[in-house]
Design a protein around this motif. Sequence first.
Motif, short mmCIF file in Angstrom:
data_model
loop_
_atom_site.label_atom_id
_atom_site.label_comp_id
_atom_site.label_asym_id
_atom_site.label_seq_id
_atom_site.Cartn_x
_atom_site.Cartn_y
_atom_site.Cartn_z
N GLU A 1 -8.11 -3.22 4.37
CA GLU A 1 -7.62 -2.13 3.51
C GLU A 1 -7.60 -0.81 4.26
OE1 GLU A 1 -11.93 -2.82 3.26
OE2 GLU A 1 -10.24 -4.10 2.68
N ILE B 1 0.26 4.42 -2.50
CA ILE B 1 -0.10 5.76 -2.01
C ILE B 1 0.97 6.78 -2.37
CG2 ILE B 1 -0.51 7.10 0.08
CD1 ILE B 1 -1.98 4.79 1.26
N PHE C 1 -9.97 4.67 -6.83
CA PHE C 1 -10.98 4.31 -5.84
C PHE C 1 -12.03 3.38 -6.44
CE2 PHE C 1 -14.95 4.89 -3.57
CZ PHE C 1 -14.57 4.85 -2.25
N ILE D 1 -4.25 1.41 5.06
CA ILE D 1 -4.17 2.84 4.72
C ILE D 1 -3.87 3.67 5.95
CG2 ILE D 1 -5.49 4.80 3.86
CD1 ILE D 1 -7.04 2.79 2.09
N MET E 1 0.82 -1.21 0.00
CA MET E 1 0.00 0.00 0.00
C MET E 1 0.85 1.26 0.00
SD MET E 1 -3.22 1.01 -0.01
CE MET E 1 -4.21 -0.31 0.71
N ILE F 1 -4.61 4.63 -4.55
CA ILE F 1 -5.21 3.95 -3.41
C ILE F 1 -5.60 2.54 -3.86
CG2 ILE F 1 -7.66 4.47 -3.75
CD1 ILE F 1 -5.82 5.05 -0.46
N ASP F 2 -5.56 1.58 -2.95
CA ASP F 2 -5.92 0.20 -3.29
C ASP F 2 -6.86 -0.35 -2.23
OD1 ASP F 2 -6.14 -2.35 -4.20
OD2 ASP F 2 -4.00 -2.78 -4.28
N LEU F 3 -8.13 -0.40 -2.57
CA LEU F 3 -9.15 -0.90 -1.65
C LEU F 3 -9.36 -2.41 -1.77
CD1 LEU F 3 -11.87 1.88 -2.03
CD2 LEU F 3 -10.05 1.72 -0.32
N LEU G 1 -1.20 11.19 1.67
CA LEU G 1 -2.26 10.64 0.83
C LEU G 1 -2.25 11.25 -0.56
CD1 LEU G 1 -5.34 10.27 3.22
CD2 LEU G 1 -4.25 8.46 1.89
#
Length: 344
Positions: free
Chosen positions: A270, A86, A144, A274, A82, A91-93, A284
């Motif tokens: 996740e 970032i 996202f 983050i 992550m 971003i990786d959900l 971010l």
Amino acid sequence: MTATKTDAPVTTASDEPADATAPVGSARSERLSALVQQHGALAVLVLVSIVASFSFDSFATGDNVSNMATGSAFLAIVALGMTFVIVTGGIDLSVGSLFALGGVLAAWGSRHGTLVALLLPLVVCGLIGVVNGLLVARSRLAPFIVTLAAMLGARGLMLAITDEGANTYLIGKGSFLAELGQGTTLGLGNPVWITLALFVAGAVVLRRTRFGQHVYAVGGNEDAAALMGVPVARTKITVYTLSGALAGLAGALNAAWLASGVTILGNGMELDAISAVVIGGTLLTGGLGYVSGSLVGVLLLKVIQNIINQIGSLDSSYQLVVSGAFLALVVIAQTWLGRRRQLV
């Protein structure tokens, strides 16, 4: 012939110190802001750990420290991937679902040997990361939305493999995969040593390689990076692939630790990843981040959870409250430090 008097700047005693000290003060303030942003979480971790050590007799014991370290290892591996995402401003959900999918795939593949059990989650989760990267970099879709879709898709694939959770695949006791997850070396679980090795490698890659500089450049200013010849699309695809593969590896190690592929794991992971990355000093907005800070962020979250468990009278949901408060404070501090450095 009359001599002319040339105009020359007049320096007074009161003006000279201000001009001489202004750059020094500005540089000192900028260094202090950068130091707080990079190592602030570490200072908080040390302070909280010291207070907890004096407040709870069992906090600083070897067993408790070993359990916290092992429990932190899996989230730390996810947070490592992550961090790269970032830093590029993405971003990786999907990592929580990939973590659960990786565990199920590892347990299912263990019937065909340890090599299959480790490679299968790496390849499948890595390929999902490739798809995420291609959609973000080539199709210019919002990270996202892309990773949210991947989160749902990976969770659905995991449920399909396990017949909607009805089947739980077990890892045989005594196998090399089980030893990899449950064994210890020098008093610490094997997953801890694997995590430390991955973080050392990640720090070297991010800080000492051309790819790492490309990651920072893309996060700092994507258009400027493209003008400088940085392969923006390839860099984004690589970091999302890395994030997916590391999430799958973390799931595989967790399955080896639990000796089974548990389908209910990974929910909300996740957000924890983050939170840990941002608490560790990574912006971010991208362009600035630290692998070591992400590890500190994970440890800080785990220490808070352990303290709440030590208190006993508090519900575990307070962990979410404290974690959210920490995250809000860190984001506010990062914004304030960023504005101050711009003014300097």
